[in-house]
Design a protein around this motif. Structure first.
Motif, PDB file in Angstrom:
ATOM      1  N   GLU A  73       0.830  -1.206   0.000  1.00  0.00           N
ATOM      2  CA  GLU A  73       0.000   0.000   0.000  1.00  0.00           C
ATOM      3  C   GLU A  73       0.869   1.264   0.000  1.00  0.00           C
ATOM      4  OE1 GLU A  73      -2.333  -3.371   1.265  1.00  0.00           O
ATOM      5  OE2 GLU A  73      -0.440  -2.581   2.071  1.00  0.00           O
ATOM      6  N   GLN A  74       2.052   1.185   0.578  1.00  0.00           N
ATOM      7  CA  GLN A  74       2.978   2.314   0.546  1.00  0.00           C
ATOM      8  C   GLN A  74       3.714   2.391  -0.783  1.00  0.00           C
ATOM      9  OE1 GLN A  74       4.811   0.839   4.278  1.00  0.00           O
ATOM     10  NE2 GLN A  74       4.842   2.985   4.898  1.00  0.00           N
ATOM     11  N   LEU A  75       4.006   1.240  -1.362  1.00  0.00           N
ATOM     12  CA  LEU A  75       4.759   1.207  -2.617  1.00  0.00           C
ATOM     13  C   LEU A  75       3.919   1.656  -3.808  1.00  0.00           C
ATOM     14  CD1 LEU A  75       7.404   0.241  -4.133  1.00  0.00           C
ATOM     15  CD2 LEU A  75       6.127  -1.870  -4.562  1.00  0.00           C
ATOM     16  N   GLN A  76       2.659   1.248  -3.837  1.00  0.00           N
ATOM     17  CA  GLN A  76       1.845   1.462  -5.033  1.00  0.00           C
ATOM     18  C   GLN A  76       1.743   2.937  -5.444  1.00  0.00           C
ATOM     19  OE1 GLN A  76      -1.858  -0.692  -5.186  1.00  0.00           O
ATOM     20  NE2 GLN A  76      -2.723   0.680  -6.738  1.00  0.00           N
ATOM     21  N   PRO A  77       1.490   3.870  -4.526  1.00  0.00           N
ATOM     22  CA  PRO A  77       1.417   5.278  -4.953  1.00  0.00           C
ATOM     23  C   PRO A  77       2.728   5.778  -5.555  1.00  0.00           C
ATOM     24  CG  PRO A  77       0.525   5.008  -2.742  1.00  0.00           C
ATOM     25  CD  PRO A  77       1.193   3.720  -3.097  1.00  0.00           C
ATOM     26  N   LEU A  78       3.844   5.265  -5.070  1.00  0.00           N
ATOM     27  CA  LEU A  78       5.143   5.660  -5.627  1.00  0.00           C
ATOM     28  C   LEU A  78       5.281   5.156  -7.060  1.00  0.00           C
ATOM     29  CD1 LEU A  78       7.414   4.867  -2.540  1.00  0.00           C
ATOM     30  CD2 LEU A  78       6.308   7.030  -3.135  1.00  0.00           C
ATOM     31  N   LEU A  79       4.845   3.932  -7.298  1.00  0.00           N
ATOM     32  CA  LEU A  79       4.892   3.390  -8.647  1.00  0.00           C
ATOM     33  C   LEU A  79       3.942   4.127  -9.588  1.00  0.00           C
ATOM     34  CD1 LEU A  79       5.135  -0.472  -8.068  1.00  0.00           C
ATOM     35  CD2 LEU A  79       6.842   0.987  -9.163  1.00  0.00           C
ATOM     36  N   GLU A  80       2.792   4.543  -9.058  1.00  0.00           N
ATOM     37  CA  GLU A  80       1.829   5.267  -9.890  1.00  0.00           C
ATOM     38  C   GLU A  80       2.438   6.547 -10.457  1.00  0.00           C
ATOM     39  OE1 GLU A  80      -0.824   4.002 -10.856  1.00  0.00           O
ATOM     40  OE2 GLU A  80      -1.552   2.607  -9.344  1.00  0.00           O
ATOM     41  N   ASP A  81       3.320   7.168  -9.694  1.00  0.00           N
ATOM     42  CA  ASP A  81       4.022   8.358 -10.184  1.00  0.00           C
ATOM     43  C   ASP A  81       5.255   7.985 -11.005  1.00  0.00           C
ATOM     44  OD1 ASP A  81       2.234  10.140  -9.026  1.00  0.00           O
ATOM     45  OD2 ASP A  81       3.375  10.274  -7.162  1.00  0.00           O
ATOM     46  N   TYR A  98       6.308  -8.060  -6.184  1.00  0.00           N
ATOM     47  CA  TYR A  98       6.703  -7.496  -4.894  1.00  0.00           C
ATOM     48  C   TYR A  98       6.610  -8.565  -3.811  1.00  0.00           C
ATOM     49  CZ  TYR A  98       7.316  -3.688  -1.483  1.00  0.00           C
ATOM     50  OH  TYR A  98       7.793  -2.844  -0.513  1.00  0.00           O
ATOM     51  N   ALA A  99       7.657  -8.708  -3.035  1.00  0.00           N
ATOM     52  CA  ALA A  99       7.707  -9.699  -1.957  1.00  0.00           C
ATOM     53  C   ALA A  99       8.008  -9.008  -0.638  1.00  0.00           C
ATOM     54  CB  ALA A  99       8.773 -10.753  -2.247  1.00  0.00           C
ATOM     55  N   THR A 100       7.074  -9.122   0.311  1.00  0.00           N
ATOM     56  CA  THR A 100       7.282  -8.550   1.642  1.00  0.00           C
ATOM     57  C   THR A 100       7.086  -9.577   2.749  1.00  0.00           C
ATOM     58  OG1 THR A 100       4.973  -7.837   1.798  1.00  0.00           O
ATOM     59  CG2 THR A 100       6.532  -6.258   0.897  1.00  0.00           C
ATOM     60  N   SER A 136      17.586 -12.299   4.622  1.00  0.00           N
ATOM     61  CA  SER A 136      16.716 -12.309   5.794  1.00  0.00           C
ATOM     62  C   SER A 136      16.588 -10.920   6.407  1.00  0.00           C
ATOM     63  CB  SER A 136      17.236 -13.296   6.844  1.00  0.00           C
ATOM     64  OG  SER A 136      18.423 -12.797   7.461  1.00  0.00           O
ATOM     65  N   LYS A 137      17.519 -10.029   6.070  1.00  0.00           N
ATOM     66  CA  LYS A 137      17.522  -8.682   6.630  1.00  0.00           C
ATOM     67  C   LYS A 137      17.008  -7.631   5.645  1.00  0.00           C
ATOM     68  CE  LYS A 137      21.339  -9.753   9.759  1.00  0.00           C
ATOM     69  NZ  LYS A 137      22.734  -9.445  10.141  1.00  0.00           N
ATOM     70  N   VAL A 138      16.528  -8.081   4.503  1.00  0.00           N
ATOM     71  CA  VAL A 138      15.951  -7.159   3.514  1.00  0.00           C
ATOM     72  C   VAL A 138      14.433  -7.167   3.686  1.00  0.00           C
ATOM     73  CG1 VAL A 138      15.660  -6.653   1.067  1.00  0.00           C
ATOM     74  CG2 VAL A 138      17.845  -7.569   1.902  1.00  0.00           C
ATOM     75  N   PRO A 139      13.834  -6.045   4.058  1.00  0.00           N
ATOM     76  CA  PRO A 139      12.386  -6.041   4.337  1.00  0.00           C
ATOM     77  C   PRO A 139      11.507  -6.351   3.135  1.00  0.00           C
ATOM     78  CG  PRO A 139      13.461  -4.146   5.334  1.00  0.00           C
ATOM     79  CD  PRO A 139      14.470  -4.764   4.420  1.00  0.00           C
ATOM     80  N   ALA A 140      11.913  -5.914   1.937  1.00  0.00           N
ATOM     81  CA  ALA A 140      11.058  -6.103   0.757  1.00  0.00           C
ATOM     82  C   ALA A 140      11.911  -6.188  -0.497  1.00  0.00           C
ATOM     83  CB  ALA A 140      10.055  -4.960   0.630  1.00  0.00           C
ATOM     84  N   ALA A 173      10.723   7.445  -3.448  1.00  0.00           N
ATOM     85  CA  ALA A 173      10.827   6.729  -2.177  1.00  0.00           C
ATOM     86  C   ALA A 173      11.711   7.484  -1.191  1.00  0.00           C
ATOM     87  CB  ALA A 173      11.376   5.326  -2.426  1.00  0.00           C
ATOM     88  N   TRP A 174      12.808   8.043  -1.683  1.00  0.00           N
ATOM     89  CA  TRP A 174      13.732   8.779  -0.814  1.00  0.00           C
ATOM     90  C   TRP A 174      13.026   9.961  -0.160  1.00  0.00           C
ATOM     91  CZ3 TRP A 174      18.140   7.111   0.961  1.00  0.00           C
ATOM     92  CH2 TRP A 174      19.064   7.991   1.515  1.00  0.00           C
ATOM     93  N   ASP A 175      12.153  10.587  -0.897  1.00  0.00           N
ATOM     94  CA  ASP A 175      11.388  11.707  -0.357  1.00  0.00           C
ATOM     95  C   ASP A 175      10.500  11.266   0.805  1.00  0.00           C
ATOM     96  OD1 ASP A 175      10.368  14.464  -0.433  1.00  0.00           O
ATOM     97  OD2 ASP A 175       8.511  13.524  -1.115  1.00  0.00           O
ATOM     98  N   GLN A 176      10.130   9.990   0.831  1.00  0.00           N
ATOM     99  CA  GLN A 176       9.302   9.447   1.912  1.00  0.00           C
ATOM    100  C   GLN A 176      10.124   8.750   2.993  1.00  0.00           C
ATOM    101  OE1 GLN A 176       5.921   9.983   2.051  1.00  0.00           O
ATOM    102  NE2 GLN A 176       6.402  11.332   0.327  1.00  0.00           N
ATOM    103  N   GLY A 177      11.442   8.907   2.939  1.00  0.00           N
ATOM    104  CA  GLY A 177      12.300   8.270   3.928  1.00  0.00           C
ATOM    105  C   GLY A 177      12.545   6.802   3.678  1.00  0.00           C
ATOM    106  N   ILE A 178      12.267   6.337   2.468  1.00  0.00           N
ATOM    107  CA  ILE A 178      12.439   4.924   2.108  1.00  0.00           C
ATOM    108  C   ILE A 178      13.675   4.784   1.232  1.00  0.00           C
ATOM    109  CG2 ILE A 178      11.426   2.976   0.844  1.00  0.00           C
ATOM    110  CD1 ILE A 178       8.656   4.213   1.552  1.00  0.00           C
ATOM    111  N   GLY A 179      14.514   3.813   1.545  1.00  0.00           N
ATOM    112  CA  GLY A 179      15.726   3.597   0.778  1.00  0.00           C
ATOM    113  C   GLY A 179      15.662   2.302  -0.003  1.00  0.00           C
TER     114      GLY A 179
END
Length: 234
Positions: A73-81, A98-100, A136-140, A173-179
């Motif tokens: 749900e957080q990723l989808q709006p970023l992809l839409e842009d 996408y795997a989470t 194992s340490k990669v969230p998505a 994503a960076w603008d949202q604090g996501i790396g």
């Protein structure tokens, strides 16, 4: 992005580099960025967006993540842009996997390990366990799928478009604090891996993006001055 013959590569290979990432403190913007990265996602989203220049200039490839998952749900709006990348004739040659969840990531890892063993039959169990530990340490994980046109000119144009989309996504994503970090390598072209992941005959992977909230932000690496590479045609 530097080309590599490694199984899963990025501009900082090897995958398990021992480089120590110190936080970069060049200016006030970076101090603000460090604060955002340190406390995201616990704090509320910032009210002031980054400038385009700041997003481009200060984005970093992230390899150490917090445990917090970036949901679909957080990723989808970023992809839409992000899909508004330059794309000749609007071929839109992309789709995404996408795997989470633990189950989904475990499926990816087992297929990755199978690929690794096929290409490295003498691999030591220690190396395989390193990969398991890393993932194992990669969230998505976001697997970017590229539709390959029969026409080589269109195919090259489409890969350029997908690459632009990926950079759009990284900046948004960076603008949202996501790396994230953009991974490539031979696995993107492996037919067995492609079939196991459900790709069609005319598809391949363009990238595997590792996504999450940064645990550490690496310091800046200098670039060659563009002025030294710029020639005015007269």
């Amino acid at each position: 992005m530097k080309k590599s013959n490694n199984f899963l590569a990025d501009e900082e290979d090897p995958l398990f580099a021992t480089t120590r990432y110190d936080v970069y403190n060049e200016n006030q913007y970076q101090l603000k960025l460090i604060e955002r990265m340190t406390y995201m996602p616990e704090i509320k989203p910032q009210t002031e967006a980054l400038t385009v220049r700041d997003a481009v200039r200060y984005r970093r490839s992230i390899r150490k993540f917090k445990e917090t998952v970036v949901t679909i749900e957080q990723l989808q709006p970023l992809l839409e842009d992000a899909v508004y990348a330059p794309n000749h004739k609007i071929t839109e040659p992309w789709r995404f996997l996408y795997a989470t969840t633990d189950e989904a990531k475990a499926t990816f890892v087992e297929r990755f390990i199978a690929f690794f063993k096929r290409n490295n039959p003498n691999a030591k169990e220690e190396k395989i366990n390193q990969y398991r530990e890393y993932f194992s340490k990669v969230p998505a994980l976001l697997l970017v799928v590229l539709k390959e046109d029969e026409n080589p000119v269109v195919r090259n144009d489409d890969f350029a478009a997908v690459s632009a989309l990926i950079q759009n996504l990284q900046l948004l994503a960076w603008d949202q604090g996501i790396g994230m970090v953009w991974k490539s390598g031979r696995i993107l072209y492996d037919k067995d891996f492609q079939q196991e992941m459900g790709l069609k005959e005319n598809e391949r992977f363009a990238a595997i993006l590792h996504i999450g909230y940064p645990e550490e932000v690496p310091e800046e690496k200098s670039r060659q001055k563009a002025s030294s590479l710029l020639t005015e045609i007269k």
